[in-house]
Design an enzyme around this catalytic site. Structure first.
Site, PDB file in Angstrom:
ATOM      1  N   LYS A 112      76.443  50.042  28.040  1.00  0.00           N
ATOM      2  CA  LYS A 112      75.572  48.911  27.725  1.00  0.00           C
ATOM      3  C   LYS A 112      75.072  48.207  28.997  1.00  0.00           C
ATOM      4  O   LYS A 112      73.935  47.728  29.041  1.00  0.00           O
ATOM      5  CB  LYS A 112      76.299  47.890  26.836  1.00  0.00           C
ATOM      6  CG  LYS A 112      76.372  48.309  25.394  1.00  0.00           C
ATOM      7  CD  LYS A 112      74.987  48.356  24.748  1.00  0.00           C
ATOM      8  CE  LYS A 112      75.077  48.831  23.307  1.00  0.00           C
ATOM      9  NZ  LYS A 112      73.842  49.419  22.809  1.00  0.00           N
ATOM     10  N   LYS A 135      72.486  66.483  16.646  1.00  0.00           N
ATOM     11  CA  LYS A 135      72.714  66.179  15.236  1.00  0.00           C
ATOM     12  C   LYS A 135      71.711  65.154  14.730  1.00  0.00           C
ATOM     13  O   LYS A 135      71.035  64.493  15.508  1.00  0.00           O
ATOM     14  CB  LYS A 135      74.150  65.697  15.028  1.00  0.00           C
ATOM     15  CG  LYS A 135      74.502  64.422  15.763  1.00  0.00           C
ATOM     16  CD  LYS A 135      75.901  63.967  15.353  1.00  0.00           C
ATOM     17  CE  LYS A 135      76.162  62.583  15.891  1.00  0.00           C
ATOM     18  NZ  LYS A 135      77.425  62.008  15.499  1.00  0.00           N
ATOM     19  N   LYS A 167      69.986  58.310  13.944  1.00  0.00           N
ATOM     20  CA  LYS A 167      68.892  57.361  13.753  1.00  0.00           C
ATOM     21  C   LYS A 167      68.106  57.134  15.035  1.00  0.00           C
ATOM     22  O   LYS A 167      66.927  56.880  15.010  1.00  0.00           O
ATOM     23  CB  LYS A 167      69.389  56.040  13.161  1.00  0.00           C
ATOM     24  CG  LYS A 167      70.559  55.414  13.848  1.00  0.00           C
ATOM     25  CD  LYS A 167      71.080  54.245  12.997  1.00  0.00           C
ATOM     26  CE  LYS A 167      72.475  53.851  13.435  1.00  0.00           C
ATOM     27  NZ  LYS A 167      73.161  53.022  12.477  1.00  0.00           N
TER      28      LYS A 167
END
Ligand code: TRP
Length: 329
Positions: free
Chosen positions: A111, A194, A197
Protein backbone atom coordinates in the site's frame (compact mmCIF):
# COMPACT_ATOMS: atom_id res chain seq x y z
CA UNK A 1 -19.70 -26.92 16.65
CA UNK A 2 -16.86 -25.01 15.03
CA UNK A 3 -17.13 -21.31 14.27
CA UNK A 4 -16.21 -20.14 10.76
CA UNK A 5 -15.91 -16.49 9.79
CA UNK A 6 -15.45 -14.87 6.43
CA UNK A 7 -15.10 -11.20 5.56
CA UNK A 8 -15.21 -9.39 2.24
CA UNK A 9 -14.26 -5.82 1.46
CA UNK A 10 -17.05 -4.07 -0.47
CA UNK A 11 -15.00 -2.77 -3.36
CA UNK A 12 -16.96 -3.91 -6.40
CA UNK A 13 -19.37 -6.43 -7.80
CA UNK A 14 -18.92 -10.17 -7.32
CA UNK A 15 -17.81 -12.14 -10.35
CA UNK A 16 -18.30 -15.69 -11.51
CA UNK A 17 -14.95 -16.63 -9.96
CA UNK A 18 -16.21 -15.56 -6.52
CA UNK A 19 -19.43 -17.45 -7.05
CA UNK A 20 -18.07 -20.71 -8.43
CA UNK A 21 -15.16 -20.58 -5.98
CA UNK A 22 -15.72 -19.59 -2.38
CA UNK A 23 -19.36 -18.53 -2.44
CA UNK A 24 -20.79 -21.87 -3.51
CA UNK A 25 -18.76 -23.51 -0.75
CA UNK A 26 -20.08 -21.00 1.78
CA UNK A 27 -23.63 -21.90 0.83
CA UNK A 28 -22.93 -25.53 1.79
CA UNK A 29 -20.79 -24.66 4.79
CA UNK A 30 -23.48 -22.51 6.42
CA UNK A 31 -25.35 -25.71 7.32
CA UNK A 32 -22.29 -27.42 8.74
CA UNK A 33 -20.75 -24.84 11.07
CA UNK A 34 -21.59 -21.72 13.08
CA UNK A 35 -20.99 -19.24 10.28
CA UNK A 36 -20.43 -15.50 10.23
CA UNK A 37 -20.26 -13.64 6.92
CA UNK A 38 -19.60 -9.96 7.18
CA UNK A 39 -18.93 -7.01 4.90
CA UNK A 40 -15.70 -5.28 5.91
CA UNK A 41 -16.62 -1.66 5.27
CA UNK A 42 -14.21 -0.27 7.91
CA UNK A 43 -11.39 -1.95 6.00
CA UNK A 44 -12.56 -0.34 2.77
CA UNK A 45 -12.15 3.07 4.35
CA UNK A 46 -8.38 2.59 4.43
CA UNK A 47 -8.36 3.49 0.76
CA UNK A 48 -10.87 6.38 1.07
CA UNK A 49 -13.78 5.43 -1.18
CA UNK A 50 -16.36 8.18 -1.55
CA UNK A 51 -19.36 7.77 0.78
CA UNK A 52 -21.92 7.17 -1.96
CA UNK A 53 -19.96 4.38 -3.63
CA UNK A 54 -19.10 2.78 -0.28
CA UNK A 55 -22.78 2.65 0.63
CA UNK A 56 -23.79 1.33 -2.79
CA UNK A 57 -21.09 -1.35 -2.68
CA UNK A 58 -22.28 -2.56 0.71
CA UNK A 59 -25.84 -2.90 -0.63
CA UNK A 60 -24.56 -4.71 -3.71
CA UNK A 61 -22.44 -7.23 -1.84
CA UNK A 62 -25.22 -7.95 0.64
CA UNK A 63 -27.75 -8.46 -2.17
CA UNK A 64 -25.29 -10.64 -4.08
CA UNK A 65 -24.51 -12.80 -1.05
CA UNK A 66 -28.21 -13.35 -0.47
CA UNK A 67 -28.90 -14.01 -4.16
CA UNK A 68 -26.08 -16.56 -4.24
CA UNK A 69 -27.79 -18.53 -1.49
CA UNK A 70 -26.43 -17.38 1.85
CA UNK A 71 -29.37 -17.70 4.19
CA UNK A 72 -29.73 -15.06 6.91
CA UNK A 73 -31.89 -17.50 8.90
CA UNK A 74 -29.02 -19.97 8.97
CA UNK A 75 -25.82 -17.91 8.97
CA UNK A 76 -25.11 -14.59 10.62
CA UNK A 77 -24.67 -12.01 7.86
CA UNK A 78 -23.78 -8.49 8.93
CA UNK A 79 -21.99 -5.27 8.12
CA UNK A 80 -18.77 -4.70 10.08
CA UNK A 81 -19.63 -1.11 11.06
CA UNK A 82 -22.95 -2.31 12.53
CA UNK A 83 -20.87 -4.11 15.15
CA UNK A 84 -18.90 -1.37 16.94
CA UNK A 85 -17.66 -3.99 19.43
CA UNK A 86 -15.15 -4.83 16.70
CA UNK A 87 -13.73 -1.32 16.87
CA UNK A 88 -13.40 -1.59 20.64
CA UNK A 89 -11.62 -4.93 20.45
CA UNK A 90 -9.34 -3.54 17.74
CA UNK A 91 -8.39 -0.66 20.05
CA UNK A 92 -7.67 -3.02 22.93
CA UNK A 93 -5.65 -5.42 20.76
CA UNK A 94 -3.66 -2.52 19.35
CA UNK A 95 -2.10 -2.00 22.80
CA UNK A 96 -0.24 -5.28 22.24
CA UNK A 97 0.44 -4.87 18.52
CA UNK A 98 3.91 -3.56 17.75
CA UNK A 99 4.46 -0.92 15.10
CA UNK A 100 7.56 -2.70 13.82
CA UNK A 101 5.72 -5.92 12.99
CA UNK A 102 2.88 -4.00 11.34
CA UNK A 103 5.32 -2.03 9.20
CA UNK A 104 6.79 -5.30 7.96
CA UNK A 105 3.41 -6.66 6.77
CA UNK A 106 3.41 -7.38 3.04
CA UNK A 107 0.05 -5.70 2.43
CA UNK A 108 1.21 -2.52 4.20
CA UNK A 109 4.42 -2.34 2.18
CA UNK A 110 2.39 -2.80 -0.98
CA UNK A 111 0.00 0.00 0.00
CA UNK A 112 2.89 2.35 0.73
CA UNK A 113 3.95 1.85 -2.86
CA UNK A 114 0.43 2.03 -4.29
CA UNK A 115 -0.79 5.13 -2.42
CA UNK A 116 2.22 7.05 -1.07
CA UNK A 117 0.01 10.13 -0.62
CA UNK A 118 -2.29 8.29 1.80
CA UNK A 119 -0.36 6.18 4.29
CA UNK A 120 -2.93 6.38 7.05
CA UNK A 121 -3.00 4.67 10.46
CA UNK A 122 -5.87 2.48 9.26
CA UNK A 123 -3.58 0.92 6.69
CA UNK A 124 -0.94 0.23 9.31
CA UNK A 125 -3.41 -1.27 11.77
CA UNK A 126 -5.38 -3.15 9.09
CA UNK A 127 -4.23 -6.55 10.46
CA UNK A 128 -5.24 -5.56 14.01
CA UNK A 129 -8.76 -4.71 12.86
CA UNK A 130 -8.91 -7.96 10.94
CA UNK A 131 -7.78 -9.85 14.06
CA UNK A 132 -10.59 -8.12 15.96
CA UNK A 133 -13.13 -9.26 13.32
CA UNK A 134 -12.04 -12.83 13.81
CA UNK A 135 -11.41 -12.91 17.56
CA UNK A 136 -14.64 -11.09 18.45
CA UNK A 137 -16.51 -14.33 17.64
CA UNK A 138 -13.59 -16.50 18.76
CA UNK A 139 -13.64 -18.10 15.31
CA UNK A 140 -11.88 -21.42 14.75
CA UNK A 141 -11.59 -21.20 10.97
CA UNK A 142 -11.26 -18.45 8.39
CA UNK A 143 -11.39 -19.28 4.67
CA UNK A 144 -8.72 -17.05 3.14
CA UNK A 145 -6.85 -16.71 -0.10
CA UNK A 146 -3.07 -16.53 -0.34
CA UNK A 147 -3.05 -12.73 0.00
CA UNK A 148 -4.68 -12.92 3.44
CA UNK A 149 -2.58 -15.70 4.97
CA UNK A 150 -0.13 -13.33 6.60
CA UNK A 151 -3.00 -11.40 8.19
CA UNK A 152 -4.39 -14.61 9.64
CA UNK A 153 -0.95 -15.52 10.94
CA UNK A 154 -0.87 -12.15 12.73
CA UNK A 155 -4.30 -12.85 14.18
CA UNK A 156 -2.90 -16.05 15.68
CA UNK A 157 0.04 -14.12 17.02
CA UNK A 158 -2.21 -11.54 18.70
CA UNK A 159 -4.42 -14.30 20.14
CA UNK A 160 -1.39 -16.13 21.51
CA UNK A 161 0.11 -12.94 22.88
CA UNK A 162 -3.13 -12.02 24.66
CA UNK A 163 -3.48 -15.50 26.15
CA UNK A 164 0.13 -15.53 27.33
CA UNK A 165 0.14 -12.00 28.74
CA UNK A 166 -3.01 -12.53 30.77
CA UNK A 167 -2.41 -16.19 31.58
CA UNK A 168 -5.69 -17.48 30.21
CA UNK A 169 -6.41 -19.57 27.12
CA UNK A 170 -9.18 -17.24 26.02
CA UNK A 171 -8.82 -16.80 22.26
CA UNK A 172 -8.55 -19.85 19.98
CA UNK A 173 -5.87 -19.54 17.30
CA UNK A 174 -7.90 -19.36 14.07
CA UNK A 175 -6.78 -21.68 11.30
CA UNK A 176 -7.06 -21.07 7.56
CA UNK A 177 -9.96 -23.03 6.16
CA UNK A 178 -9.06 -24.81 3.00
CA UNK A 179 -11.81 -26.06 0.72
CA UNK A 180 -9.20 -28.21 -1.03
CA UNK A 181 -10.55 -30.00 -4.08
CA UNK A 182 -13.88 -28.29 -3.53
CA UNK A 183 -12.46 -24.88 -4.39
CA UNK A 184 -12.70 -24.36 -8.13
CA UNK A 185 -10.31 -21.70 -9.40
CA UNK A 186 -11.76 -19.78 -12.30
CA UNK A 187 -9.30 -18.18 -14.73
CA UNK A 188 -9.93 -14.84 -16.41
CA UNK A 189 -10.95 -14.27 -20.01
CA UNK A 190 -7.87 -12.26 -20.91
CA UNK A 191 -5.57 -15.20 -21.44
CA UNK A 192 -3.69 -15.37 -18.16
CA UNK A 193 -4.27 -15.32 -14.42
CA UNK A 194 -7.43 -15.88 -12.45
CA UNK A 195 -10.73 -14.11 -12.69
CA UNK A 196 -10.48 -11.01 -10.52
CA UNK A 197 -12.21 -7.74 -10.11
CA UNK A 198 -9.10 -5.66 -10.58
CA UNK A 199 -8.12 -7.06 -13.93
CA UNK A 200 -11.42 -6.38 -15.68
CA UNK A 201 -11.28 -9.89 -17.11
CA UNK A 202 -14.33 -11.27 -15.41
CA UNK A 203 -18.01 -11.96 -15.79
CA UNK A 204 -20.03 -10.30 -13.04
CA UNK A 205 -23.12 -11.80 -11.46
CA UNK A 206 -24.80 -8.51 -12.37
CA UNK A 207 -23.77 -8.61 -16.07
CA UNK A 208 -26.54 -8.51 -18.67
CA UNK A 209 -26.86 -11.33 -21.20
CA UNK A 210 -25.47 -9.00 -23.87
CA UNK A 211 -22.48 -8.03 -21.73
CA UNK A 212 -21.71 -11.71 -21.08
CA UNK A 213 -21.86 -12.54 -24.80
CA UNK A 214 -19.60 -9.61 -25.66
CA UNK A 215 -16.99 -10.44 -23.02
CA UNK A 216 -16.89 -14.13 -23.86
CA UNK A 217 -16.62 -13.51 -27.61
CA UNK A 218 -13.68 -11.17 -26.94
CA UNK A 219 -11.84 -13.77 -24.82
CA UNK A 220 -8.26 -14.38 -25.97
CA UNK A 221 -7.72 -17.46 -28.18
CA UNK A 222 -5.03 -18.56 -30.65
CA UNK A 223 -4.95 -19.76 -34.25
CA UNK A 224 -5.90 -23.30 -33.22
CA UNK A 225 -4.07 -26.64 -32.88
CA UNK A 226 -2.16 -27.92 -35.87
CA UNK A 227 -1.59 -31.49 -34.74
CA UNK A 228 -3.76 -33.96 -32.81
CA UNK A 229 -3.63 -33.80 -29.02
CA UNK A 230 -1.49 -30.68 -29.06
CA UNK A 231 -0.94 -29.20 -25.57
CA UNK A 232 -3.08 -26.12 -25.03
CA UNK A 233 -1.71 -22.60 -24.74
CA UNK A 234 -2.76 -20.91 -21.48
CA UNK A 235 -5.61 -18.81 -22.92
CA UNK A 236 -7.20 -21.90 -24.46
CA UNK A 237 -6.70 -24.01 -21.35
CA UNK A 238 -8.40 -21.20 -19.44
CA UNK A 239 -11.47 -21.19 -21.65
CA UNK A 240 -11.73 -24.96 -21.26
CA UNK A 241 -11.37 -24.60 -17.48
CA UNK A 242 -14.19 -22.06 -17.40
CA UNK A 243 -16.34 -24.27 -19.61
CA UNK A 244 -15.71 -27.19 -17.29
CA UNK A 245 -17.04 -25.18 -14.37
CA UNK A 246 -20.01 -23.71 -16.20
CA UNK A 247 -21.24 -26.06 -18.95
CA UNK A 248 -22.61 -29.61 -18.85
CA UNK A 249 -19.90 -32.31 -19.01
CA UNK A 250 -21.13 -33.43 -22.44
CA UNK A 251 -20.55 -29.94 -23.87
CA UNK A 252 -17.07 -29.81 -22.41
CA UNK A 253 -16.24 -33.27 -23.80
CA UNK A 254 -17.58 -32.32 -27.22
CA UNK A 255 -15.28 -29.30 -27.57
CA UNK A 256 -12.31 -31.07 -26.00
CA UNK A 257 -12.50 -33.87 -28.50
CA UNK A 258 -12.91 -31.34 -31.32
CA UNK A 259 -9.75 -29.64 -30.08
CA UNK A 260 -7.86 -32.91 -29.96
CA UNK A 261 -8.92 -33.71 -33.53
CA UNK A 262 -7.87 -30.17 -34.64
CA UNK A 263 -11.47 -29.48 -35.61
CA UNK A 264 -12.21 -26.94 -32.91
CA UNK A 265 -14.00 -23.72 -33.86
CA UNK A 266 -13.36 -21.28 -31.07
CA UNK A 267 -16.22 -19.06 -32.22
CA UNK A 268 -18.70 -21.92 -31.73
CA UNK A 269 -17.16 -22.84 -28.43
CA UNK A 270 -17.40 -19.28 -27.12
CA UNK A 271 -20.99 -18.95 -28.30
CA UNK A 272 -21.91 -22.10 -26.40
CA UNK A 273 -19.96 -20.99 -23.32
CA UNK A 274 -21.69 -17.61 -23.32
CA UNK A 275 -25.14 -19.25 -23.45
CA UNK A 276 -24.27 -21.65 -20.64
CA UNK A 277 -22.97 -18.75 -18.56
CA UNK A 278 -26.14 -16.82 -19.18
CA UNK A 279 -28.20 -19.82 -18.03
CA UNK A 280 -26.21 -19.77 -14.78
CA UNK A 281 -25.98 -16.01 -14.21
CA UNK A 282 -29.37 -14.72 -15.40
CA UNK A 283 -31.43 -16.19 -12.54
CA UNK A 284 -28.87 -14.94 -9.98
CA UNK A 285 -28.90 -11.49 -11.58
CA UNK A 286 -32.69 -11.43 -11.40
CA UNK A 287 -32.56 -12.33 -7.70
CA UNK A 288 -29.96 -9.62 -7.05
CA UNK A 289 -32.23 -7.04 -8.68
CA UNK A 290 -35.25 -8.28 -6.77
CA UNK A 291 -33.43 -8.14 -3.44
CA UNK A 292 -31.91 -4.72 -4.14
CA UNK A 293 -35.31 -3.33 -4.99
CA UNK A 294 -36.58 -4.42 -1.56
CA UNK A 295 -34.92 -1.90 0.71
CA UNK A 296 -37.00 -3.01 3.70
CA UNK A 297 -35.76 -6.58 3.31
CA UNK A 298 -32.10 -5.52 3.07
CA UNK A 299 -32.56 -3.34 6.12
CA UNK A 300 -34.14 -6.19 8.08
CA UNK A 301 -31.43 -8.68 7.12
CA UNK A 302 -28.69 -6.26 8.16
CA UNK A 303 -30.42 -5.40 11.44
CA UNK A 304 -31.04 -9.03 12.37
CA UNK A 305 -27.51 -9.98 11.37
CA UNK A 306 -26.10 -7.17 13.49
CA UNK A 307 -28.20 -8.25 16.49
CA UNK A 308 -26.99 -11.84 16.24
CA UNK A 309 -23.39 -10.74 15.76
CA UNK A 310 -23.72 -8.42 18.77
CA UNK A 311 -24.96 -11.26 20.97
CA UNK A 312 -21.80 -13.19 20.15
CA UNK A 313 -19.50 -10.16 20.40
CA UNK A 314 -20.88 -9.04 23.75
CA UNK A 315 -19.98 -12.35 25.35
CA UNK A 316 -16.39 -11.94 24.16
CA UNK A 317 -16.08 -8.28 25.10
CA UNK A 318 -17.45 -8.71 28.59
CA UNK A 319 -14.67 -11.20 29.32
CA UNK A 320 -11.95 -9.28 27.45
CA UNK A 321 -12.62 -6.14 29.49
CA UNK A 322 -12.55 -8.13 32.69
CA UNK A 323 -9.35 -9.91 31.77
CA UNK A 324 -7.67 -6.59 30.96
CA UNK A 325 -8.83 -5.01 34.20
CA UNK A 326 -11.63 -2.86 32.87
CA UNK A 327 -14.47 -3.43 35.33
CA UNK A 328 -17.24 -1.47 36.99
CA UNK A 329 -15.98 0.46 40.03
N1 TRP B 1 -8.78 -8.34 4.47
C1 TRP B 1 -9.77 -9.13 3.82
C2 TRP B 1 -9.64 -8.91 2.31
O1 TRP B 1 -9.11 -7.96 1.87
C3 TRP B 1 -11.16 -8.77 4.25
C4 TRP B 1 -11.34 -9.04 5.70
C5 TRP B 1 -11.45 -8.10 6.70
C6 TRP B 1 -11.43 -10.31 6.32
N2 TRP B 1 -11.61 -8.71 7.89
C7 TRP B 1 -11.57 -10.05 7.71
C8 TRP B 1 -11.36 -11.63 5.85
C9 TRP B 1 -11.67 -11.11 8.61
C10 TRP B 1 -11.46 -12.67 6.75
C11 TRP B 1 -11.61 -12.41 8.13
O2 TRP B 1 -10.12 -9.71 1.56
Amino acid sequence: MKTVLSGIRPTGRLHLGNYLGALRNFVKMQHEARCFFFIADYHSLTTHPDPASLHENIRNVLAEYLAAGLDPEVATIYVQSDLPQTAELSLLLSMHAYVGELERTASFKEKIRAQPENINIGLLSYPVLMAADILIHRADYVPVGKDQEQHLEMTRKYARRFNTLYGEEFFPEPQPYNFGEQLVKIPGLDGSGKMGKSEGNGIYLSDTDEAIRKKVMRAVTDSGPTKPDQPMAEPIANIFAIMKAVSPASTYDFFLSAYNRCEIRYGDMKKQLAEDMIALVAPIRARIEEIKADGAYLHRVAAEGAARAAASADVTMRRVREIMGIKPL
